[in-house]
Design an enzyme around this catalytic site. Structure first.
Site, PDB file in Angstrom:
ATOM      1  N   GLY A  56     -29.687  33.977  -0.658  1.00 13.62           N
ATOM      2  CA  GLY A  56     -29.974  32.869  -1.947  1.00 13.62           C
ATOM      3  C   GLY A  56     -29.354  31.627  -1.200  1.00 13.62           C
ATOM      4  O   GLY A  56     -28.224  31.421  -0.425  1.00 13.62           O
ATOM      5  N   ARG A 117     -35.101  36.449   2.254  1.00 17.09           N
ATOM      6  CA  ARG A 117     -34.226  37.797   2.089  1.00 17.09           C
ATOM      7  C   ARG A 117     -35.264  38.532   2.978  1.00 17.09           C
ATOM      8  O   ARG A 117     -35.812  39.458   2.353  1.00 17.09           O
ATOM      9  CB  ARG A 117     -34.177  38.290   0.460  1.00 17.09           C
ATOM     10  CG  ARG A 117     -33.287  37.238  -0.357  1.00 17.09           C
ATOM     11  CD  ARG A 117     -33.023  37.689  -1.416  1.00 17.09           C
ATOM     12  NE  ARG A 117     -32.674  37.082  -2.609  1.00 17.09           N
ATOM     13  CZ  ARG A 117     -31.511  36.739  -2.759  1.00 17.09           C
ATOM     14  NH1 ARG A 117     -30.670  37.370  -2.089  1.00 17.09           N
ATOM     15  NH2 ARG A 117     -31.287  35.918  -3.743  1.00 17.09           N
ATOM     16  N   ASP A 148     -23.730  39.229   1.250  1.00 15.32           N
ATOM     17  CA  ASP A 148     -23.565  40.416   1.686  1.00 15.32           C
ATOM     18  C   ASP A 148     -24.733  40.933   2.296  1.00 15.32           C
ATOM     19  O   ASP A 148     -24.620  41.647   3.238  1.00 15.32           O
ATOM     20  CB  ASP A 148     -23.366  41.043   0.115  1.00 15.32           C
ATOM     21  CG  ASP A 148     -23.052  42.484   0.137  1.00 15.32           C
ATOM     22  OD1 ASP A 148     -22.224  42.832   1.209  1.00 15.32           O
ATOM     23  OD2 ASP A 148     -23.702  43.443  -0.372  1.00 15.32           O
ATOM     24  N   THR A 170     -21.645  32.603  -0.309  1.00 18.08           N
ATOM     25  CA  THR A 170     -21.993  33.150  -1.610  1.00 18.08           C
ATOM     26  C   THR A 170     -21.298  32.129  -2.685  1.00 18.08           C
ATOM     27  O   THR A 170     -20.167  32.021  -2.684  1.00 18.08           O
ATOM     28  CB  THR A 170     -21.823  34.622  -1.836  1.00 18.08           C
ATOM     29  OG1 THR A 170     -22.032  34.803  -3.146  1.00 18.08           O
ATOM     30  CG2 THR A 170     -20.417  34.952  -1.367  1.00 18.08           C
ATOM     31  N   ASP A 172     -20.962  33.725  -5.605  1.00 19.21           N
ATOM     32  CA  ASP A 172     -20.262  34.705  -6.324  1.00 19.21           C
ATOM     33  C   ASP A 172     -18.892  35.128  -5.725  1.00 19.21           C
ATOM     34  O   ASP A 172     -18.208  35.838  -6.783  1.00 19.21           O
ATOM     35  CB  ASP A 172     -21.596  36.148  -6.151  1.00 19.21           C
ATOM     36  CG  ASP A 172     -22.667  36.043  -6.918  1.00 19.21           C
ATOM     37  OD1 ASP A 172     -22.849  34.869  -7.551  1.00 19.21           O
ATOM     38  OD2 ASP A 172     -23.547  36.834  -6.680  1.00 19.21           O
ATOM     39  N   ASP A 174     -18.009  37.254  -3.560  1.00 20.53           N
ATOM     40  CA  ASP A 174     -17.628  38.623  -3.596  1.00 20.53           C
ATOM     41  C   ASP A 174     -17.796  39.337  -2.030  1.00 20.53           C
ATOM     42  O   ASP A 174     -17.790  40.481  -2.152  1.00 20.53           O
ATOM     43  CB  ASP A 174     -18.759  39.368  -4.293  1.00 20.53           C
ATOM     44  CG  ASP A 174     -20.286  38.946  -3.880  1.00 20.53           C
ATOM     45  OD1 ASP A 174     -20.327  38.304  -2.825  1.00 20.53           O
ATOM     46  OD2 ASP A 174     -21.101  39.419  -4.332  1.00 20.53           O
ATOM     47  N   ARG A 216     -23.715  39.236 -10.268  1.00 24.60           N
ATOM     48  CA  ARG A 216     -24.511  40.487 -10.224  1.00 24.60           C
ATOM     49  C   ARG A 216     -23.504  41.528 -10.388  1.00 24.60           C
ATOM     50  O   ARG A 216     -23.882  42.585 -11.151  1.00 24.60           O
ATOM     51  CB  ARG A 216     -25.532  40.762  -8.876  1.00 24.60           C
ATOM     52  CG  ARG A 216     -26.221  41.973  -8.674  1.00 24.60           C
ATOM     53  CD  ARG A 216     -27.152  42.069  -7.751  1.00 24.60           C
ATOM     54  NE  ARG A 216     -28.592  41.067  -8.238  1.00 24.60           N
ATOM     55  CZ  ARG A 216     -29.450  41.666  -8.833  1.00 24.60           C
ATOM     56  NH1 ARG A 216     -29.299  42.926  -9.319  1.00 24.60           N
ATOM     57  NH2 ARG A 216     -30.508  40.734  -9.156  1.00 24.60           N
TER      58      ARG A 216
HETATM   59  O1  F6P Z   1     -26.297  34.823  -4.452  1.00 24.07           O
HETATM   60  C1  F6P Z   1     -26.148  36.113  -5.467  1.00 24.07           C
HETATM   61  C2  F6P Z   1     -26.867  35.489  -6.754  1.00 24.07           C
HETATM   62  O2  F6P Z   1     -26.236  34.259  -6.883  1.00 24.07           O
HETATM   63  C3  F6P Z   1     -26.614  36.567  -7.992  1.00 24.07           C
HETATM   64  O3  F6P Z   1     -25.525  36.432  -8.625  1.00 24.07           O
HETATM   65  C4  F6P Z   1     -27.912  36.625  -8.559  1.00 24.07           C
HETATM   66  O4  F6P Z   1     -28.164  37.705  -9.056  1.00 24.07           O
HETATM   67  C5  F6P Z   1     -28.770  36.218  -7.359  1.00 24.07           C
HETATM   68  O5  F6P Z   1     -28.263  35.234  -6.666  1.00 24.07           O
HETATM   69  C6  F6P Z   1     -30.146  35.616  -7.825  1.00 24.07           C
HETATM   70  O6  F6P Z   1     -30.919  35.322  -6.809  1.00 24.07           O
HETATM   71  P1  F6P Z   1     -32.474  34.859  -6.746  1.00 24.07           P
HETATM   72  O7  F6P Z   1     -32.807  34.802  -8.141  1.00 24.07           O
HETATM   73  O8  F6P Z   1     -32.343  33.621  -6.016  1.00 24.07           O
HETATM   74  O9  F6P Z   1     -33.202  36.120  -5.989  1.00 24.07           O
END
Ligand code: F6P
Length: 391
Positions: A56, A117, A148, A170, A172, A174, A216
């Site tokens: 992301g 991804r 991650d 990130t 997040d 994490d 997440r």
């Molecule tokens: O980078 C992780 C995150 O921010 C999560 O918290 C979230 O679930 C995810 O990205 C959403 O990613 P996308 O909708 O771009 O696949």
């Protein structure tokens, strides 16, 4: 003489470039011929770094890309930007980065390189393509900027002999082994501002405002923005909550005269805590991720039904990933980018840059991706301490 020494410093052998030097060009007439490499054309080799962004997007990615290119120049590397994460190195989709091309990107959100991804080890053919393209473009090492998923793939590539260095990314927060990651501070600031704005409507209309934020598997954004924004409830994946208890707390607040509340919930908070069944395995995406069904809306509906207080739900979603990075994230991203180039220069492959107690360091990628960094109990307790009306 000094000019030549400076030029030679950090210039390493791998990719051939042509330079033309003469004593006159540098206004230094007394340079002995042999030290100018040649008065005519001479081949000097430079090593090349390939930089990619995966997963992301996140505020601060461009600041890292800029820092990698700029530090690359200082340490004698050329930098190739690889487009769209692992996909670009599989397909040989690259572009040279220069001081000029990275100029002006520092404050911009997203990534000028694009992202995806993609699993680089999905097929043996893809791995072969990566090896071939690294050779073809003379890429000495990769700088991999990712979360991650991207860093787990990076670890597997290191095991297969690909020289690379990781940079954690990130919103997040994490990734293990680093106190924080760039993007997180920006996301927390964005959510805090949203909570401040939602307070206006909450107070004016005497409502409960539920704010669903990203996270997440971990609740870092919810906890930190909840503290900064003065939330009245913070619900995160790490801590199972009891809906009855949440209702009791909100009602107690209402009864003391506070006729509004802000409830922050991380998207990965558990459905079971709302008394709803868990997501079945067959409803997961191809990466095994739970498909979110909008926990914020489910919670809002339940609160209104049980408490009889008008409730509204705001899902902040990708707003949290967008926009210009904060000054903190720009500085951190720059420190990470420069440190990654230094690790490449030192040949310390398989490592990831990290910040620990405001000191930039490096750790094995292996340990960074071994487990997710969950919310620190200290911060969670801090948040619970300052939420009013609790015993
Ligand atoms: O980078 C992780 C995150 O921010 C999560 O918290 C979230 O679930 C995810 O990205 C959403 O990613 P996308 O909708 O771009 O696949």
């Amino acid at each position: 003489m000094r000019v030549i020494q400076n030029l030679m410093q950090g210039i390493l052998i791998n990719k051939l470039i042509i330079v033309t030097l003469s004593g006159n060009e540098y206004g230094n007439e007394d340079i002995p011929l042999q030290e100018t490499m040649s008065t005519k054309k001479e081949t000097v080799a430079m090593k090349t770094i390939g930089v990619l962004t995966g997963g992301g997007d996140c505020p601060g990615l461009n600041a890292v890309i800029r820092a990698v290119e700029r530090a690359g120049v200082k340490y004698g590397f050329e930098t190739l930007g690889i487009r769209n994460g692992w996909l670009g190195i599989i397909n040989g989709d690259v572009e040279p980065l220069t001081d000029f091309s990275v100029s002006g990107i520092l404050p911009k959100g997203g990534t000028i390189l694009g992202t995806s991804r993609t699993d680089p080890l999905k097929t043996a053919t893809d791995f072969q393509k990566i090896q071939n393209n690294m050779k073809k473009f003379g890429i000495h090492a990769l700088v991999v900027i990712g979360g991650d998923g991207t860093l787990s793939a990076a670890r597997d590539l290191v095991h297969r002999g690909i020289p690379l260095v990781g940079i954690p990314k990130t919103i997040d927060n994490d990734i293990s082994g680093t106190d924080t990651t760039f993007g997180f501070d920006t996301a927390v600031s964005t959510v805090t501002e949203a909570i401040d704005r939602l307070h206006t409507t909450a107070e004016s209309h005497h409502r409960i405002m539920v704010v669903e934020v990203m996270g997440r598997n971990v609740g870092w954004i919810a906890v930190m923005a909840g503290i900064a924004g003065g939330a009245d409830e913070i619900l995160i994946p790490e801590v199972h909550f009891n809906l009855e208890e949440v209702c009791k707390n909100l009602k107690a607040r209402y009864d003391t005269g506070k006729k509004f509340s802000i409830v922050v919930i991380a998207e990965g908070a558990h459905q079971t805590d709302l008394g709803l069944p868990a997501i079945p395995e067959n409803q997961r995406d191809e990466c095994g991720h739970e498909k979110f069904v909008g926990i914020g809306n489910l919670l809002g509906r339940e609160l209104e039904r049980r408490l009889g207080i008008e409730t509204r739900v705001t899902i902040l979603g990708h707003v949290q990933r967008g926009g210009s990075p904060t000054a903190f994230d720009r500085v951190l991203a720059t420190r990470f980018g420069v440190a990654a180039v230094q690790l490449v220069q030192a040949g310390e492959f398989g490592t990831m840059v990290a910040i620990q107690g405001n000191r930039i360091t490096s750790i094995p990628i292996e340990s960074a991706v071994s487990h997710l960094k969950k919310v620190d109990t200290h911060f969670y307790e801090l948040a619970m301490t300052v939420i009013g009306g609790r015993r």
